[in-house]
Design an enzyme around this catalytic site. Structure first.
Site, mmCIF file in Angstrom:
data_model
loop_
_atom_site.group_PDB
_atom_site.id
_atom_site.type_symbol
_atom_site.label_atom_id
_atom_site.label_comp_id
_atom_site.label_asym_id
_atom_site.label_seq_id
_atom_site.Cartn_x
_atom_site.Cartn_y
_atom_site.Cartn_z
ATOM 1 C CG ASP A 32 -12.573 14.291 19.232
ATOM 2 O OD1 ASP A 32 -13.720 14.343 19.698
ATOM 3 O OD2 ASP A 32 -12.297 14.662 18.062
ATOM 4 C CD GLN A 95 -25.980 13.785 19.478
ATOM 5 O OE1 GLN A 95 -27.064 14.293 19.794
ATOM 6 N NE2 GLN A 95 -25.680 12.531 19.705
ATOM 7 C CG HIS A 101 -19.962 11.371 21.745
ATOM 8 N ND1 HIS A 101 -20.989 11.229 20.841
ATOM 9 C CD2 HIS A 101 -19.476 12.615 21.558
ATOM 10 C CE1 HIS A 101 -21.097 12.330 20.114
ATOM 11 N NE2 HIS A 101 -20.199 13.191 20.545
HETATM 12 P P1 5GP Z 1 -20.195 15.776 18.793
HETATM 13 O O1 5GP Z 1 -20.057 16.991 17.897
HETATM 14 O O2 5GP Z 1 -21.171 14.774 18.223
HETATM 15 O O3 5GP Z 1 -20.460 16.106 20.216
HETATM 16 O O4 5GP Z 1 -18.767 15.111 18.804
HETATM 17 C C1 5GP Z 1 -18.315 14.196 17.860
HETATM 18 C C2 5GP Z 1 -16.822 14.072 18.050
HETATM 19 O O5 5GP Z 1 -16.411 12.862 17.473
HETATM 20 C C3 5GP Z 1 -16.012 15.194 17.373
HETATM 21 O O6 5GP Z 1 -15.201 15.841 18.353
HETATM 22 C C4 5GP Z 1 -15.203 14.483 16.327
HETATM 23 O O7 5GP Z 1 -13.912 15.016 16.181
HETATM 24 C C5 5GP Z 1 -15.161 13.053 16.858
HETATM 25 N N1 5GP Z 1 -15.076 12.039 15.829
HETATM 26 C C6 5GP Z 1 -15.893 11.893 14.750
HETATM 27 N N2 5GP Z 1 -15.540 10.825 14.014
HETATM 28 C C7 5GP Z 1 -14.475 10.273 14.661
HETATM 29 C C8 5GP Z 1 -13.673 9.124 14.386
HETATM 30 O O8 5GP Z 1 -13.859 8.407 13.387
HETATM 31 N N3 5GP Z 1 -12.682 8.834 15.274
HETATM 32 C C9 5GP Z 1 -12.458 9.611 16.378
HETATM 33 N N4 5GP Z 1 -11.456 9.256 17.189
HETATM 34 N N5 5GP Z 1 -13.200 10.698 16.665
HETATM 35 C C10 5GP Z 1 -14.190 11.025 15.812
#
Ligand code: 5GP
Ligand code: ZN
Length: 134
Positions: A32, A95, A101
């Protein structure tokens, strides 16, 4: 199916290089970019599914089996003390990227990572309402 406007489609399929811990025909596991703790990683399917509601059932099973294997290996590699699996569906649930994911968040004693929630009392009304409708 892939979504050409989706960043996770690009990351999962190698169109954008990223720190990859594991890859197979269905998934890529990446670090992440904004880790809650050292080693925070994401299991991302290569096909586009916006969330758990849309996710193919076979892939859902495979994702959990992969999580078990990754967590077992990474616990050894990182020397962490525990793990949280987190999977957010919908904006109200936190999200931010609308491609399914599964977060794997290593936990270290006294790491201060805040994943808690306020504990409420299960009310008679809620219990009866839910049990009568499920
Ligand atoms: P959500 O909030 O949707 O459950 O989690 C999204 C996750 O994706 C976050 O922890 C954020 O840091 C990660 N993330 C978003 N964009 C990128 C990216 O371009 N590369 C990586 N490695 N992680 C990302
Ligand atoms: Zn996508």
């Amino acid at each position: 199916m892939r979504d050409e406007n989706c960043i996770f489609c690009k990351l999962a399929n190698g169109d954008i290089p990223t720190a990859t811990l594991y890859e197979d025909e269905d998934f890529r596991v990446i670090l992440d970019a904004n880790p809650a703790s050292k080693g925070h990683a994401l299991i991302i399917p290569k096909e586009h599914y916006a969330n758990l509601y849309e996710l193919d059932e076979t892939l859902a099973g495979k994702a959990m089996v992969l999580a078990k294997k990754m967590v077992t290996k990474l616990t050894d590699v990182l020397g962490c003390d525990g793990y949280n699996l987190v999977q957010n569906n919908g904006e109200c649930a936190g999200q931010t990227v609308f491609h399914f994911h599964l977060h794997m968040i290593p936990r270290y004693k006294d790491d201060g990572v805040g994943l808690g929630w306020k504990l409420n009392e299960l009310t008679d009304e809620d219990r009866e309402d839910i049990l009568s409708r499920i």
